[in-house]
Design a protein around this motif. Sequence first.
Motif, PDB file in Angstrom:
ATOM      1  N   GLU A 247       0.832  -1.189   0.000  1.00  0.00           N
ATOM      2  CA  GLU A 247       0.000   0.000   0.000  1.00  0.00           C
ATOM      3  C   GLU A 247       0.877   1.252   0.000  1.00  0.00           C
TER       4      GLU A 247
ATOM      5  N   ASN B  43      -1.262   8.098  -1.599  1.00  0.00           N
ATOM      6  CA  ASN B  43      -1.510   8.854  -2.822  1.00  0.00           C
ATOM      7  C   ASN B  43      -0.776  10.189  -2.775  1.00  0.00           C
TER       8      ASN B  43
ATOM      9  N   ASP C 120      -1.823  13.104  -2.997  1.00  0.00           N
ATOM     10  CA  ASP C 120      -2.532  14.127  -2.228  1.00  0.00           C
ATOM     11  C   ASP C 120      -2.339  13.966  -0.725  1.00  0.00           C
TER      12      ASP C 120
ATOM     13  N   GLY D  81      -5.368   9.631   0.330  1.00  0.00           N
ATOM     14  CA  GLY D  81      -5.809   8.302  -0.081  1.00  0.00           C
ATOM     15  C   GLY D  81      -4.672   7.302  -0.097  1.00  0.00           C
ATOM     16  N   ARG D  82      -5.006   6.094  -0.493  1.00  0.00           N
ATOM     17  CA  ARG D  82      -4.032   5.010  -0.581  1.00  0.00           C
ATOM     18  C   ARG D  82      -4.210   4.300  -1.919  1.00  0.00           C
ATOM     19  N   ARG D  83      -3.192   3.531  -2.301  1.00  0.00           N
ATOM     20  CA  ARG D  83      -3.291   2.739  -3.530  1.00  0.00           C
ATOM     21  C   ARG D  83      -2.350   1.553  -3.445  1.00  0.00           C
TER      22      ARG D  83
ATOM     23  N   THR E 298      -0.489  -0.994  -6.461  1.00  0.00           N
ATOM     24  CA  THR E 298      -0.337  -1.189  -7.893  1.00  0.00           C
ATOM     25  C   THR E 298      -0.309  -2.686  -8.185  1.00  0.00           C
TER      26      THR E 298
ATOM     27  N   TYR F 222      -7.171   2.560  -6.297  1.00  0.00           N
ATOM     28  CA  TYR F 222      -7.062   3.701  -5.390  1.00  0.00           C
ATOM     29  C   TYR F 222      -8.177   3.634  -4.355  1.00  0.00           C
TER      30      TYR F 222
ATOM     31  N   SER G 154      -9.823   6.296  -1.122  1.00  0.00           N
ATOM     32  CA  SER G 154      -9.799   7.553  -0.372  1.00  0.00           C
ATOM     33  C   SER G 154     -11.107   7.652   0.407  1.00  0.00           C
TER      34      SER G 154
END
Length: 106
Positions: A84, A87, A89, A92-94, A96, A103, A105
């Motif tokens: 994890e 993001n 900003d 949020g989290r993502r 890949t 994503y 948030s």
Amino acid sequence: ELPEGYTKEDADKAEIAEAKILAASKSRNVRTATTATNAIAAAAPTDCMTYFPQWMYQVCGAIRVKYDSLGGPVSFLLLPTSNELVNPDGFGRRNTFQNGPIYWSA
């Protein structure tokens, strides 16, 4: 049967990583399940999971729920390629995956 390019050692590492995550999850759930609300939250499918053969990456929380709903490693996303990440900003989290990210948030 092992996927092409992976060894029994890779499979063993994945199994050990998943067992450690499961043990930590159970321990955490026992500690937090002191009220009815906490028991419901503890039972939610938001803990981390590893997906063989990518034993070094974990998919957690709402991202894991979405990934699993799409089919997990047999979906169009295929296997995870990161843990994890935060993001850009900062909110949020993502995670890949081989064919794109998921994503999250609030």
